[in-house]
Design an enzyme around this catalytic site. Structure first.
Site, PDB file in Angstrom:
ATOM      1  N   ASP A 166       0.817  -1.206   0.000  1.00  0.00           N
ATOM      2  CA  ASP A 166       0.000   0.000   0.000  1.00  0.00           C
ATOM      3  C   ASP A 166       0.858   1.267   0.000  1.00  0.00           C
ATOM      4  O   ASP A 166       0.692   2.127   0.842  1.00  0.00           O
ATOM      5  CB  ASP A 166      -0.902  -0.065   1.246  1.00  0.00           C
ATOM      6  N   GLU A 414       3.658  -8.067   7.576  1.00  0.00           N
ATOM      7  CA  GLU A 414       2.411  -8.769   7.281  1.00  0.00           C
ATOM      8  C   GLU A 414       2.564  -9.915   6.288  1.00  0.00           C
ATOM      9  O   GLU A 414       1.827  -9.995   5.301  1.00  0.00           O
ATOM     10  CB  GLU A 414       1.343  -7.781   6.809  1.00  0.00           C
ATOM     11  N   TYR A 470      -6.589  -3.217  12.919  1.00  0.00           N
ATOM     12  CA  TYR A 470      -7.451  -2.144  12.403  1.00  0.00           C
ATOM     13  C   TYR A 470      -8.927  -2.233  12.773  1.00  0.00           C
ATOM     14  O   TYR A 470      -9.779  -1.861  11.967  1.00  0.00           O
ATOM     15  CB  TYR A 470      -7.299  -2.054  10.878  1.00  0.00           C
ATOM     16  N   GLU A 508       0.907  -0.941  13.994  1.00  0.00           N
ATOM     17  CA  GLU A 508      -0.022  -0.209  13.121  1.00  0.00           C
ATOM     18  C   GLU A 508      -1.408  -0.224  13.748  1.00  0.00           C
ATOM     19  O   GLU A 508      -1.865  -1.255  14.236  1.00  0.00           O
ATOM     20  CB  GLU A 508      -0.126  -0.845  11.724  1.00  0.00           C
ATOM     21  N   TRP A 553      -0.239   4.222  12.736  1.00  0.00           N
ATOM     22  CA  TRP A 553      -0.164   4.276  11.279  1.00  0.00           C
ATOM     23  C   TRP A 553      -0.957   5.472  10.805  1.00  0.00           C
ATOM     24  O   TRP A 553      -2.149   5.520  11.043  1.00  0.00           O
ATOM     25  CB  TRP A 553      -0.715   2.989  10.659  1.00  0.00           C
TER      26      TRP A 553
HETATM   27  C1  GCB Z   1      -1.320  -2.352   6.624  1.00  0.00           C
HETATM   28  C2  GCB Z   1      -0.034  -2.213   5.913  1.00  0.00           C
HETATM   29  C3  GCB Z   1       0.260  -0.785   5.528  1.00  0.00           C
HETATM   30  C4  GCB Z   1      -1.008  -0.119   5.010  1.00  0.00           C
HETATM   31  C5  GCB Z   1      -2.027  -0.118   6.118  1.00  0.00           C
HETATM   32  C6  GCB Z   1      -3.349   0.515   5.689  1.00  0.00           C
HETATM   33  O1  GCB Z   1      -1.575  -3.306   7.306  1.00  0.00           O
HETATM   34  O2  GCB Z   1       1.036  -2.773   6.621  1.00  0.00           O
HETATM   35  O3  GCB Z   1       1.277  -0.770   4.571  1.00  0.00           O
HETATM   36  O4  GCB Z   1      -0.771   1.169   4.534  1.00  0.00           O
HETATM   37  O5  GCB Z   1      -2.290  -1.430   6.511  1.00  0.00           O
HETATM   38  O6  GCB Z   1      -3.554   1.686   5.940  1.00  0.00           O
HETATM   39  O7  GCB Z   1      -4.148  -0.183   5.070  1.00  0.00           O
END
Ligand code: GCB
Length: 599
Positions: A166, A414, A470, A508, A553
């Site tokens: 990403d 990941e 998340y 993150e 993040w």
């Molecule tokens: C993740 C990734 C990261 C992405 C992030 C997102 O798990 O490690 O590279 O930018 O999620 O914001 O989706």
């Protein structure tokens, strides 16, 4: 042949001339450059700044998205008095792979877009004259490259990358190029490791040279006073009442390495080092035997115009913002950063989790952009990928091993860890990297939401756990966030019940946020929602003593591939891409400034 990769310096023995500036540039969509002798010199070129990514300068989409071979060229003058020196060209990064020609002769090829390489020029240059360097670069992705992705050809014949990650596939000479001259006999590399002995410290050193003469080593304090010295290529320096390098309280000694031939000095290399020890004990992260709680960010090298081109000004601003907000650490997600970043962190006392570009080792990462569902580590590409992966881990540790700021190595982000075929891959990578680091720093990798204490098959390998989570964003979002919190607590309870004996750092978590979007009560994408989402995580972090850090993040908004999940990039930044604060920044500043170091 690869020449010494020590950070380039200027002193009485060494010369470092940066070749940054405008270079000639040309796309090679048919990969016909060599056939038509482009290595001898390019015709019909554009101008291109070095360092920079070429992508965002262009106004045509075919050029911004260009995938394939492209070439750079410049001239450089080699002084006559360098005839008896070791002359080389150092590329701090060429993304993702490069072949370098000097005066038409191929001198080196290198795979990997985020680590330096240095080509010996002795046979290839004319002294007292101008010389020509031509570089062919390629930015395609595959399942054997770091980072991983696919390269597809559209029906109109244009190539396009599909990254399994990403962040935008910014390409080019992203970092500086140096013309280097060293004495014939010179220091090739060195390493340091530390032991604490009461109030004293012992600096164990190892010096590699390309000759036979004696090596002498000395340590000077910040006032310029000599505090220890020794001769020999390897040994120990006892520093009485050592002034330790501490978190946000850096102290740097100067290590002076010299090669001596009786009374004559042949070479000298000086570098700042910080004396500190890093350990993981149970669920604690210890710096100098004192517990530390990590507060900070996952970041990117990403800014306007130059993309991933190293931007010292943006970097300076980032450090000022990180100090302002009360952070003490960051992860170099998802690739090694420019060496200047580590030097700044060394001086400021920041802690770095240093990551290799091993991102996208999972077919679900491809599904983010359109969907594949199989085990990654069963693929026929695995052997080649592993060769590249190990090579880049070695190059990373070789480059960054002496930085006080680096406290851990992140070997992947990941990856797939839930299938049986992941186990032999992890074992091979962890076995092959034992003892590579003279300081024996912890090794780890970031676990995605699929990888929990019940699903992951590789939890024996890392020394500490990095969790990317998340809830509140990719699931249980919006008004459902209370379920997200409960699920996260359930997960943490499981770790606790299993008797977790390693620290967890949340590497993150966060929510995409459009700066300036306000709504009361909150709605996803609003600045208010980002604060509420992070507050939810903080409540959970504060409930479990084995959680030893929070790296949100992301530090700033950054560019990604376009898609229906992204509005001009990833907007999870605490700061905008222009490095201005969202509302969350003020909340975090308060929280982090109030948290004790050993929280
Ligand atoms: C993740 C990734 C990261 C992405 C992030 C997102 O798990 O490690 O590279 O930018 O999620 O914001 O989706």
């Amino acid at each position: 042949m690869t020449a010494s990769l020590l950070y380039p310096v200027n002193n009485g023995f060494r010369r470092d001339i940066k070749l940054d500036g405008l270079w000639k540039f040309k796309f090679d969509p048919k990969s016909e450059g060599e056939e038509f002798n482009w290595q001898d010199g390019l015709k019909d070129t554009l101008d291109m700044p070095v360092p920079s990514s070429f992508n965002d300068f262009f106004t045509k989409k075919d050029e911004r998205e260009y995938t394939g071979d492209f070439w750079y060229e410049t001239d450089f003058f080699v002084p006559e008095e360098w005839e008896n020196r070791r002359v080389s060209l150092r590329f701090d990064a060429a993304t993702h792979r490069a072949t370098v020609y000097v005066n038409g002769n191929k001198i080196i090829s290198h795979e990997g877009g985020f680590l330096p390489f240095n080509a010996d020029l002795k046979q290839a240059v004319s002294f007292g004259k101008n010389n020509k360097v031509v570089v062919k670069i390629n930015n395609e992705l595959s399942r054997t490259t770091l980072p991983c992705g696919d390269t597809v050809t559209l029906k109109n014949g244009k190539k396009m990358v599909r990254p399994f990650f990403d962040f935008y596939n910014y390409s080019g000479l992203n970092r500086s190029v140096h013309l280097i001259a060293l004495p014939d006999e010179s220091v090739e590399d060195y390493s340091v490791a530390y032991e604490l002995d009461g109030e004293d410290a012992i600096v164990r050193y190892n010096v590699m040279t390309n000759g036979i003469h004696d090596v002498s080593v000395a340590l000077y304090d910040e006032d310029g006073a000599k505090v220890a010295g020794a001769t020999g290529r390897a040994g120990g320096l006892r520093v009485k009442k050592a002034h330790l390098w501490n978190v946000l309280d850096a102290y740097l000694y100067q290590l002076r390495i010299e090669i001596v031939d009786n009374d004559k000095l042949l070479d000298a290399y000086h570098e700042e080092i910080g004396i500190r020890v890093v350990e993981i004990k149970g669920t604690e992260i210890l710096i100098n035997q004192k517990p530390v709680y990590l507060k900070g960010f996952g970041r990117h090298e990403d800014s306007d115009f130059a993309g991933r081109g190293f931007n010292l000004n943006a970097e300076k601003r980032d450090f000022e913002l990180m100090k302002w907000i009360g952070a003490n650490s960051f992860r170099t997600s998802h690739y090694p950063y420019d060496e200047a970043v580590y030097r700044m962190a060394d001086r400021e006392g920041f802690l770095i989790i240093d990551e290799v570009p091993a991102v996208g080792f999972k077919m679900a990462a491809a599904s983010f952009l359109g969907g594949l569902n199989q085990s990654f580590f069963d693929g026929e590409w695995i052997n080649d990928l592993q060769v590249n992966h190990l090579a880049q881990i070695k190059e990373l540790i070789r480059r960054d091993k002496n930085h006080a700021s680096v406290i851990a190595w992140s070997l992947m982000n990941e990856p797939d860890t839930v299938t049986d075929s992941s186990v032999p891959y992890f074992k091979a990578v962890f076995d092959a990297t034992v003892g590579l680091d003279p300081q024996n720093r912890p090794r780890t990798f970031a676990l995605s939401e699929d990888d929990t204490i019940t699903t992951s098959k590789v939890l024996e390998f890392p020394d500490l756990y990095l969790l990317n989570r998340y809830p509140g964003w990719y699931h249980t979002w919006g008004y459902e966030i209370s379920d997200g919190e409960q699920n996260l607590r359930d997960e943490m309870d499981q770790w606790k019940e299993e008797g977790i004996n390693k620290p967890i750092v949340f590497s993150e978590f966060g929510a995409d946020t459009e700066p300036g979007l306000h709504k009361l009560p909150s709605i996803m994408w609003s600045e208010e929602y980002q604060v509420e989402c992070v507050q939810m995580f903080n409540r959970v972090f504060d409930s479990y003593e084995f959680i030893k850090g929070e790296q949100i993040w992301n530090f700033a908004d950054f560019q990604t591939v376009e898609g229906n999940m992204r509005v001009n990039g990833n907007k999870k930044g605490v700061f905008t891409r222009q490095r201005q604060p969202k509302a969350l920044a003020f909340y975090l500043k308060k929280r982090w400034s109030d948290l004790p170091l050993d929280y």
